[in-house]
Design a protein around this motif. Structure first.
Motif, PDB file in Angstrom:
ATOM      1  N   GLY A  27     -40.164  26.450  41.747  1.00 27.57           N
ATOM      2  CA  GLY A  27     -40.657  26.145  43.433  1.00 27.57           C
ATOM      3  C   GLY A  27     -40.690  26.718  44.265  1.00 27.57           C
ATOM      4  O   GLY A  27     -41.154  27.547  45.033  1.00 27.57           O
ATOM      5  N   GLY A  28     -39.211  26.731  44.744  1.00 22.59           N
ATOM      6  CA  GLY A  28     -38.646  27.644  45.904  1.00 22.59           C
ATOM      7  C   GLY A  28     -39.029  29.274  45.538  1.00 22.59           C
ATOM      8  O   GLY A  28     -39.807  30.214  46.491  1.00 22.59           O
ATOM      9  N   ALA A  29     -39.246  29.213  43.944  1.00 21.80           N
ATOM     10  CA  ALA A  29     -39.436  30.736  43.631  1.00 21.80           C
ATOM     11  C   ALA A  29     -40.524  31.206  44.172  1.00 21.80           C
ATOM     12  O   ALA A  29     -41.866  32.024  44.011  1.00 21.80           O
ATOM     13  N   ARG A  66     -36.314  35.428  38.047  1.00 23.67           N
ATOM     14  CA  ARG A  66     -36.987  37.124  38.286  1.00 23.67           C
ATOM     15  C   ARG A  66     -38.620  35.727  38.402  1.00 23.67           C
ATOM     16  O   ARG A  66     -38.760  34.949  38.234  1.00 23.67           O
ATOM     17  N   GLY A  67     -39.464  36.940  38.441  1.00 21.08           N
ATOM     18  CA  GLY A  67     -40.606  36.768  38.829  1.00 21.08           C
ATOM     19  C   GLY A  67     -41.537  36.580  37.694  1.00 21.08           C
ATOM     20  O   GLY A  67     -42.689  35.112  38.313  1.00 21.08           O
ATOM     21  N   ASP A  68     -40.832  36.156  36.530  1.00 16.67           N
ATOM     22  CA  ASP A  68     -41.917  35.426  35.699  1.00 16.67           C
ATOM     23  C   ASP A  68     -41.250  34.271  35.019  1.00 16.67           C
ATOM     24  O   ASP A  68     -41.787  33.284  33.949  1.00 16.67           O
ATOM     25  N   GLY A  69     -40.526  33.516  36.409  1.00 14.31           N
ATOM     26  CA  GLY A  69     -39.659  31.894  36.040  1.00 14.31           C
ATOM     27  C   GLY A  69     -38.502  32.182  35.593  1.00 14.31           C
ATOM     28  O   GLY A  69     -37.637  31.610  35.580  1.00 14.31           O
ATOM     29  N   HIS A  70     -37.827  33.722  35.051  1.00 17.13           N
ATOM     30  CA  HIS A  70     -37.130  33.703  34.224  1.00 17.13           C
ATOM     31  C   HIS A  70     -35.646  32.649  35.272  1.00 17.13           C
ATOM     32  O   HIS A  70     -35.407  33.971  36.481  1.00 17.13           O
ATOM     33  N   ALA A 119     -29.725  41.354  43.208  1.00 15.96           N
ATOM     34  CA  ALA A 119     -30.140  42.058  44.652  1.00 15.96           C
ATOM     35  C   ALA A 119     -31.670  41.453  45.113  1.00 15.96           C
ATOM     36  O   ALA A 119     -32.273  42.109  44.437  1.00 15.96           O
ATOM     37  N   PRO A 120     -32.097  39.575  45.281  1.00 17.66           N
ATOM     38  CA  PRO A 120     -32.775  39.097  46.060  1.00 17.66           C
ATOM     39  C   PRO A 120     -33.722  39.832  46.732  1.00 17.66           C
ATOM     40  O   PRO A 120     -33.045  41.041  47.503  1.00 17.66           O
ATOM     41  N   ASP A 129     -40.718  41.958  37.980  1.00 22.80           N
ATOM     42  CA  ASP A 129     -39.464  42.224  39.041  1.00 22.80           C
ATOM     43  C   ASP A 129     -38.471  42.061  39.633  1.00 22.80           C
ATOM     44  O   ASP A 129     -37.235  42.433  39.516  1.00 22.80           O
ATOM     45  N   ARG A 130     -39.439  41.420  40.298  1.00 24.91           N
ATOM     46  CA  ARG A 130     -39.212  40.609  41.530  1.00 24.91           C
ATOM     47  C   ARG A 130     -37.885  39.832  40.873  1.00 24.91           C
ATOM     48  O   ARG A 130     -38.518  38.895  40.677  1.00 24.91           O
TER      49      ARG A 130
END
Length: 291
Positions: free
Chosen positions: A281-283, A23-27, A56-57, A4-5
């Protein structure tokens, strides 16, 4: 939950900065590109775009061109060092973006980050070892072995290894300002352009592609014989030429001969995430640090 992040992610390159909210799942929720010009103009444009978003990251993750300080414990963490990119040497890339956005930043090289993304969501899934070789304005390498990226807290400089000259490329001096005819000096996009003009304008049967494939195949052979990798992923702008990967695979097979039972088509692959490997990759860099 980590899925969810939301991460503000940047893939900083010599031509453009690819930005996204992920999003944290790569979306990928939003994505855009900022041209790389001066540091002030480029970073201001990136920050302004993030600030206009409705999302809001919680952190900023950066996959950056180099050389760059990637040791989080170093005084100059996130600062570009020794680059030939005019105006960018000494730019505190991570700290400036972090301060402007009010977010903690986590940073690694573009190839390390892209490799981690491919191992999470791309062709490196379920593999214990892999490399990402990027071929574009420069040549860089990310290498993952024994559960960790190789070279920490620094990073490999594989683009500057030596390769055997192709018999029809003996007189070209190379474009590397330091070494001349190292791998980067012979096989980067500027090296191709210096000999034959813009690569996009070269026909598929041009000798330049055979020469390029020969140098890249040598690099891949060196990697494979040294580390016995499960995957070698070839990305970057020059690899967008659809026929080049097949030529590298074929040259790899010729160079390997019958020594080991591995085929280029099985070991050398295009990125599964395509042009998004870097920004994803940044994520990943940020998500790993937050976990």
């Amino acid at each position: 939950m980590q899925n969810d992040r939301i991460i503000a992610a940047i893939d900083s390159g010599g031509t453009s900065f690819k930005c996204a909210l992920i999003r944290g799942d790569g979306h990928i929720l939003e994505a855009w590109t900022v041209p790389t010009t001066t540091p002030d103009d480029t970073l201001t444009a990136c920050m302004s775009s993030f600030e206009r978003s409705e999302y809001a990251p919680v952190a900023l993750g950066i996959a950056s061109f180099g050389p760059i300080e990637i040791d989080p414990n170093a005084r100059g963490y996130g600062t570009i060092t020794g680059t030939a990119k005019p105006g960018w040497n000494g730019v505190a890339l991570g700290p400036r973006l972090s301060q402007g956005l009010g977010l903690p930043f986590y940073l690694d090289t573009d190839v390390n980050a892209a490799l981690l993304a491919e191992m999470r969501w791309g062709v490196g899934q379920e593999q214990s070892s892999a490399a990402y070789l990027t071929v574009g304005t420069g040549i860089g390498l990310g290498l993952y072995l024994n559960g960790a990226l190789v070279g920490r807290p620094a990073h490999p400089e594989f683009g500057h290894i030596r390769v055997e000259r192709h018999r029809r490329d003996l007189d070209f001096k190379g474009v590397c300002a330091i070494h001349g005819d190292c791998l980067e000096g012979l096989a980067s996009a500027p090296a191709m352009q210096a000999r034959w003009g813009h690569p996009e304008q070269l026909p598929r049967d041009h000798i330049g592609w055979e020469i390029e494939a020969y140098y890249l195949a040598q690099a891949c052979l060196t990697l494979y014989l040294t580390t016995r990798l499960d995957r070698i992923i070839l990305g970057g702008g020059l690899m967008q030429a659809e026929h080049l990967l097949h030529q590298v695979q074929s040259a790899f097979d010729r160079l390997m001969g019958d020594y080991l039972p591995v085929r280029g088509a099985d070991a050398l692959m295009a990125p599964g995430l395509g042009a998004h490997s870097g920004v994803l990759g940044g994520a990943i860099v940020a998500l790993n640090a937050l976990s």
